[in-house]
Design a protein around this motif. Structure first.
Motif, short mmCIF file in Angstrom:
data_model
loop_
_atom_site.label_atom_id
_atom_site.label_comp_id
_atom_site.label_asym_id
_atom_site.label_seq_id
_atom_site.Cartn_x
_atom_site.Cartn_y
_atom_site.Cartn_z
N LEU A 59 0.87 -1.17 0.00
CA LEU A 59 0.00 0.00 0.00
C LEU A 59 0.91 1.22 0.00
O LEU A 59 1.74 1.39 0.90
CB LEU A 59 -0.92 0.02 1.22
CG LEU A 59 -1.92 -1.13 1.30
CD1 LEU A 59 -2.70 -1.07 2.61
CD2 LEU A 59 -2.86 -1.12 0.11
N TYR A 61 1.07 5.32 -0.14
CA TYR A 61 0.26 6.49 0.18
C TYR A 61 0.91 7.74 -0.42
O TYR A 61 2.07 8.03 -0.15
CB TYR A 61 0.13 6.65 1.70
CG TYR A 61 -0.60 5.48 2.33
CD1 TYR A 61 -1.98 5.50 2.45
CD2 TYR A 61 0.10 4.37 2.78
CE1 TYR A 61 -2.66 4.44 3.02
CE2 TYR A 61 -0.58 3.30 3.35
CZ TYR A 61 -1.94 3.34 3.46
OH TYR A 61 -2.61 2.27 4.02
N SER A 119 -5.37 12.75 -0.80
CA SER A 119 -4.70 11.51 -0.41
C SER A 119 -5.08 10.42 -1.39
O SER A 119 -6.26 10.27 -1.72
CB SER A 119 -5.11 11.08 1.00
OG SER A 119 -4.73 12.05 1.93
N THR A 121 -4.39 6.22 -2.13
CA THR A 121 -3.83 4.94 -1.69
C THR A 121 -3.76 4.03 -2.91
O THR A 121 -4.79 3.78 -3.54
CB THR A 121 -4.70 4.29 -0.60
OG1 THR A 121 -4.86 5.20 0.48
CG2 THR A 121 -4.06 2.99 -0.10
#
Length: 128
Positions: A59, A61, A119, A121
């Motif tokens: 993952l 970010y 943001s 992801t």
């Protein structure tokens, strides 16, 4: 075979630099003019089967920073990031990116009341 983490970040960085309308940083200087994108964090989880190639779910970010009035600029750049990465092959120098998918995107006002932050992801499954 070596861990593909650095190769993955380099490939993502190159793709974003080529296809997104603002600078991309891994550690933006404090005086960087906005808007810009920053690599913030990576979490890697071992998802290897009992036998076979090493496989990890990562993952990654990313943040978008903007001092434009309102969320429109952040949302536009989020869209550019999604278009650049989601479900598109990403060749790596080390290992292989089996799947690249944008899992989540958001836009919000920062705690300072002036800056907006986006943001993103990105979930990447790598093998090596």
């Amino acid at each position: 075979m070596a861990d593909p983490s650095i190769a993955l970040q380099a490939a993502m960085f190159a793709r974003l630099e080529a296809e997104v309308s603002c600078p991309v940083f891994d550690g933006a200087p404090m005086d960087s003019p906005m808007p810009y994108i920053s690599f913030d964090r990576e979490i890697s989880t071992n998802t290897s089967p009992i036998a076979g190639r090493k496989r990890e779910q990562r993952l990654i970010y990313l943040s978008v920073w903007s001092n434009a009035l309102g969320q429109a600029e952040v949302k536009r750049i989020n869209g550019e990031i999604i278009a650049a990465l989601n479900e598109r092959p990403l060749p790596l120098e080390v290992g292989r990116a089996v799947s690249v998918r944008v899992e989540q995107a958001d836009a919000q006002r920062d705690a300072d009341g002036v800056t907006y932050q986006g943001s993103i992801t990105v979930r990447v499954i790598t093998t090596h």
